[in-house]
Design a protein around this motif. Sequence first.
Motif, PDB file in Angstrom:
ATOM      1  N   ASN A 107      11.615   2.316  -1.174  1.00  0.00           N
ATOM      2  CA  ASN A 107      11.128   1.162  -1.312  1.00  0.00           C
ATOM      3  C   ASN A 107      12.178  -0.160  -1.752  1.00  0.00           C
ATOM      4  O   ASN A 107      12.626  -0.076  -2.875  1.00  0.00           O
ATOM      5  CB  ASN A 107       9.976   1.248  -2.421  1.00  0.00           C
ATOM      6  CG  ASN A 107       9.121   0.028  -2.297  1.00  0.00           C
ATOM      7  OD1 ASN A 107       9.426  -1.031  -1.769  1.00  0.00           O
ATOM      8  ND2 ASN A 107       7.950   0.223  -2.934  1.00  0.00           N
ATOM      9  N   ALA A 161       9.145  -6.495  -0.998  1.00  0.00           N
ATOM     10  CA  ALA A 161       8.486  -7.220   0.093  1.00  0.00           C
ATOM     11  C   ALA A 161       9.090  -7.271   1.305  1.00  0.00           C
ATOM     12  O   ALA A 161       8.571  -6.740   2.466  1.00  0.00           O
ATOM     13  CB  ALA A 161       8.035  -8.427  -0.700  1.00  0.00           C
ATOM     14  N   ASP A 162      10.387  -7.601   1.157  1.00  0.00           N
ATOM     15  CA  ASP A 162      11.111  -7.738   2.646  1.00  0.00           C
ATOM     16  C   ASP A 162      12.112  -6.711   2.736  1.00  0.00           C
ATOM     17  O   ASP A 162      12.956  -6.769   3.778  1.00  0.00           O
ATOM     18  CB  ASP A 162      11.685  -9.041   2.565  1.00  0.00           C
ATOM     19  CG  ASP A 162      12.822  -9.544   1.675  1.00  0.00           C
ATOM     20  OD1 ASP A 162      12.954  -8.651   0.644  1.00  0.00           O
ATOM     21  OD2 ASP A 162      13.207 -10.517   1.502  1.00  0.00           O
ATOM     22  N   ARG A 200       3.799   2.669   4.161  1.00  0.00           N
ATOM     23  CA  ARG A 200       2.520   3.524   4.385  1.00  0.00           C
ATOM     24  C   ARG A 200       2.238   3.602   5.863  1.00  0.00           C
ATOM     25  O   ARG A 200       1.472   4.565   6.153  1.00  0.00           O
ATOM     26  CB  ARG A 200       1.435   2.659   3.837  1.00  0.00           C
ATOM     27  CG  ARG A 200       1.242   2.668   2.446  1.00  0.00           C
ATOM     28  CD  ARG A 200      -0.002   2.025   1.694  1.00  0.00           C
ATOM     29  NE  ARG A 200      -0.177   0.565   2.592  1.00  0.00           N
ATOM     30  CZ  ARG A 200       0.254  -0.346   1.957  1.00  0.00           C
ATOM     31  NH1 ARG A 200       0.897  -0.243   0.868  1.00  0.00           N
ATOM     32  NH2 ARG A 200       0.061  -1.719   2.408  1.00  0.00           N
ATOM     33  N   LYS A 201       3.245   2.949   6.694  1.00  0.00           N
ATOM     34  CA  LYS A 201       3.077   3.079   8.171  1.00  0.00           C
ATOM     35  C   LYS A 201       3.963   4.029   8.739  1.00  0.00           C
ATOM     36  O   LYS A 201       3.915   4.156  10.038  1.00  0.00           O
ATOM     37  CB  LYS A 201       3.057   1.627   8.833  1.00  0.00           C
ATOM     38  CG  LYS A 201       2.115   0.797   8.163  1.00  0.00           C
ATOM     39  CD  LYS A 201       2.699  -0.904   8.913  1.00  0.00           C
ATOM     40  CE  LYS A 201       1.635  -1.685   8.316  1.00  0.00           C
ATOM     41  NZ  LYS A 201       1.872  -3.275   8.836  1.00  0.00           N
ATOM     42  N   ALA A 245      10.445  -2.147   3.679  1.00  0.00           N
ATOM     43  CA  ALA A 245       9.699  -3.289   2.964  1.00  0.00           C
ATOM     44  C   ALA A 245       8.652  -2.359   2.517  1.00  0.00           C
ATOM     45  O   ALA A 245       8.008  -1.331   3.227  1.00  0.00           O
ATOM     46  CB  ALA A 245       9.422  -4.203   3.954  1.00  0.00           C
ATOM     47  N   SER A 246       7.901  -2.598   1.439  1.00  0.00           N
ATOM     48  CA  SER A 246       6.824  -1.905   0.841  1.00  0.00           C
ATOM     49  C   SER A 246       5.860  -1.647   1.613  1.00  0.00           C
ATOM     50  O   SER A 246       5.043  -0.758   1.670  1.00  0.00           O
ATOM     51  CB  SER A 246       6.526  -2.802  -0.430  1.00  0.00           C
ATOM     52  OG  SER A 246       7.528  -2.959  -1.353  1.00  0.00           O
ATOM     53  N   ALA A 247       5.332  -2.863   2.294  1.00  0.00           N
ATOM     54  CA  ALA A 247       4.124  -2.601   3.116  1.00  0.00           C
ATOM     55  C   ALA A 247       4.300  -1.870   4.312  1.00  0.00           C
ATOM     56  O   ALA A 247       3.555  -1.022   4.919  1.00  0.00           O
ATOM     57  CB  ALA A 247       3.690  -4.068   3.697  1.00  0.00           C
ATOM     58  N   GLN A 248       5.662  -1.506   4.681  1.00  0.00           N
ATOM     59  CA  GLN A 248       5.858  -0.791   5.843  1.00  0.00           C
ATOM     60  C   GLN A 248       5.868   0.809   5.511  1.00  0.00           C
ATOM     61  O   GLN A 248       5.812   1.673   6.435  1.00  0.00           O
ATOM     62  CB  GLN A 248       7.480  -1.013   6.361  1.00  0.00           C
ATOM     63  CG  GLN A 248       7.355  -2.291   7.064  1.00  0.00           C
ATOM     64  CD  GLN A 248       6.288  -2.405   8.242  1.00  0.00           C
ATOM     65  OE1 GLN A 248       6.243  -1.517   9.094  1.00  0.00           O
ATOM     66  NE2 GLN A 248       5.844  -3.501   8.422  1.00  0.00           N
TER      67      GLN A 248
END
Length: 258
Positions: A188, A191-192, A173-174, A168-171
């Motif tokens: 990437n 979103a999900d 960076r983490k 997921a895109s937001a993950q």
Amino acid sequence: MNETELLFTRALGCDRMSLYLNKDRYLNPDEVDFIASVFKRRIKSEPLQYILGKTEFMGLEFKVNEAVLIPRSETERLVETAIEYAKQNETGRVLDLGTGSGCIAVSLAKYAPELKIDASDISPEALAIAEENAAAHGAGINFVRSDLFSALEYKEYAMIVSNPPYIASAQIRKLQPELSFEPVLALNGGADGLDFYRRIIPEAPGYLQKNGLLIMEIGLGQKKGLEKIFAESGKFEIIEIVKDYNNLDRVICARKAD
């Protein structure tokens, strides 16, 4: 082979057994300089596989650089599953969709030499690495530059195998710092994390023969989401979810519906 073993076998030009049999020998100045240069890059989180320019997958050596995702051991379950189905069904022509380094296609060619294999990728840089790896292993693979199915002409594959981007895109960076060196295009999944599955699953039947198989690697917690995508497509029957060696759902296998 762990990172330390990989580094020292490369520096000393030996295999793992020789490394331990000769563990008391002194390093020469060139070997010391090489190891020191590797440490300087590794401290900055650059993956050792990129520094050394190679990695191991399915017992085979593969060239890698920042144009391709570093092959993971989890993906070996995808290859093992594909080989099992190929033997059961006397599978003929196979597509590796999004081949990257070519590790899946080359491994299939080496361990199931009866298969005829095509491999595609959108990245010309990745395809160049994949072609080098195929040549190094004497694997006769047909490579095609294609955004998923867009440039493919053959439409009667017995099996399509893929390890699509599924983070997921937001993950992204983490994730651990080493992943910042790997191509975002290969990581990437939207979103999900399921964007590529939403593209692959509806289109794949048009490139599969009757009863053809679609076998894909999946990420943590994605089983239910993928079952929904398959159900909505109405074009496949899920026949198996294969777990990896950590007992996590890792590979989804589906057969083209009549």
